[in-house]
Design an enzyme around this catalytic site. Structure first.
Site, PDB file in Angstrom:
ATOM      1  N   ASP A  51       0.827  -1.200   0.000  1.00 48.15           N
ATOM      2  CA  ASP A  51       0.000   0.000   0.000  1.00 48.15           C
ATOM      3  C   ASP A  51       0.868   1.258   0.000  1.00 48.15           C
ATOM      4  O   ASP A  51       0.355   2.369  -0.087  1.00 48.15           O
ATOM      5  CB  ASP A  51      -0.994   0.013   1.160  1.00 48.15           C
ATOM      6  N   SER A  52       2.193   1.077   0.022  1.00 49.60           N
ATOM      7  CA  SER A  52       3.121   2.185  -0.210  1.00 49.60           C
ATOM      8  C   SER A  52       2.937   2.781  -1.591  1.00 49.60           C
ATOM      9  O   SER A  52       3.456   3.868  -1.868  1.00 49.60           O
ATOM     10  CB  SER A  52       4.571   1.716  -0.038  1.00 49.60           C
ATOM     11  N   ASP A  90      -0.804  -6.364  -0.366  1.00 52.43           N
ATOM     12  CA  ASP A  90      -1.173  -5.701   0.876  1.00 52.43           C
ATOM     13  C   ASP A  90      -2.687  -5.574   0.982  1.00 52.43           C
ATOM     14  O   ASP A  90      -3.367  -5.248   0.000  1.00 52.43           O
ATOM     15  CB  ASP A  90      -0.571  -4.292   0.917  1.00 52.43           C
ATOM     16  N   LYS A 120      -0.995  -9.650   2.823  1.00 52.44           N
ATOM     17  CA  LYS A 120      -0.318  -9.151   4.013  1.00 52.44           C
ATOM     18  C   LYS A 120      -1.238  -8.178   4.747  1.00 52.44           C
ATOM     19  O   LYS A 120      -1.903  -7.367   4.112  1.00 52.44           O
ATOM     20  CB  LYS A 120       0.989  -8.432   3.664  1.00 52.44           C
ATOM     21  N   GLU A 122      -1.586  -5.774   8.647  1.00 52.69           N
ATOM     22  CA  GLU A 122      -0.870  -5.207   9.780  1.00 52.69           C
ATOM     23  C   GLU A 122      -1.572  -5.539  11.097  1.00 52.69           C
ATOM     24  O   GLU A 122      -2.796  -5.619  11.153  1.00 52.69           O
ATOM     25  CB  GLU A 122      -0.779  -3.684   9.647  1.00 52.69           C
ATOM     26  N   GLU A 189       8.990  -4.149  11.065  1.00 50.73           N
ATOM     27  CA  GLU A 189       9.379  -2.829  10.575  1.00 50.73           C
ATOM     28  C   GLU A 189       9.800  -1.910  11.708  1.00 50.73           C
ATOM     29  O   GLU A 189       9.051  -1.707  12.673  1.00 50.73           O
ATOM     30  CB  GLU A 189       8.231  -2.181   9.792  1.00 50.73           C
TER      31      GLU A 189
END
Length: 271
Positions: A51-52, A90, A120, A122, A189
């Site tokens: 999502d960057s 993501d 992925k 978070e 991270e």
């Protein structure tokens, strides 16, 4: 050189084997078919459609505005460009936090419509039900702990996490819990290297570090940072392997000068 049909594709099982064998896992972000093809050809093991892309492709200040449709679109493109690397998509903000069933449906879309091999997400304790629901149905899940960019407004900054003992212990417990819920790997991270080492040594599944020191089982960077395309972002964990901003700027400048002088195209470049 091997033909594409004989190249052994990277799978979640292979990543587990790489950890067991002590072979480091190479990961990069990718958002389009061209860069995915280059990275795949160069031997990158995992391509994360992160999502960057909200920062790198769309120009947002955070990853929060990225939608599920955005990730699906870019994952389709990356899928068309790569044949060897494991493609992980993501799950963007609010695509998995509401309810495990909704998370399951959205992860299914990333697999079925976009062609991702894994997803992925978070977080730790709060996403365990979603992780268990997905993995029970055959959707491979990569976790993400430490600095989690989707929580930037909660954190209030991009500072490293896990420096205080209480938070470090919570990250450690979350890593073990994600493994037990079925995750096949975990991104760590911006946490202390010592904490990342402890987690890595405690898990059966691989850890992928970004700003988490050298003891993780693999490393990931945003490709634009690693290649020197971003000029106003200088975190200590990024090693720049080129300065493509300057090189591309110079190439475009020379092209512009040739066009304005009438030197391009010349006779040999015309039909």
């Amino acid at each position: 050189m091997q033909q594409p049909s004989t190249v052994r594709a990277v799978t979640t099982r292979r990543l587990l084997d790489m950890k067991a064998q002590g072979t480091k896992i190479v990961c990069l972000t990718a958002y389009d078919a061209l860069m995915a093809s280059i990275f795949d050809h160069a031997g990158v093991d995992v391509l994360l459609v992160g999502d960057s892309l909200g920062n790198i492709v769309q120009g947002h200040e955070t990853t929060i505005p990225v939608t599920l449709e955005d990730i699906i679109y870019h994952t389709k493109a990356v899928r068309r460009g790569a044949s060897r690397a494991l493609i992980v998509a993501d799950m963007p903000f609010m695509s998995y936090q509401v309810h495990p069933d909704e998370a399951f449906r959205n992860a299914g879309r990333l697999m079925k419509e976009a062609g991702a091999a894994a997803v992925k997400l978070e977080g730790g304790q709060r996403v365990l039900d979603a992780v268990a629901r997905m993995t029970a149905a055959g959707i491979p899940v990569m976790g993400h702990l430490g600095l989690t960019p989707q929580s930037i407004y909660q954190f209030g900054s991009y500072q490293a996490r896990g420096r205080e003992q209480e938070e470090a212990e919570q990250i450690y417990r979350d890593a073990l819990a994600l493994q037990e819920a079925g995750a096949f790997a975990i991104v760590l991270e911006k946490i202390p290297a010592s904490l990342a080492k402890r987690i890595t040594e405690s898990l059966r599944i691989p850890t992928i570090g970004i700003g988490a020191g050298p003891w993780c089982d693999g490393q990931i960077l945003v490709y634009a940072d690693m290649l020197g395309l971003t000029v106003d972002f200088h975190p200590r964990f990024v090693r720049r392997y080129d300065n493509l901003f300057e090189r591309i700027t110079d190439a475009v400048r020379r092209y512009s000068e040739d066009v304005r002088r009438g030197d391009f195209p010349n006779e040999s470049e015309s039909y």
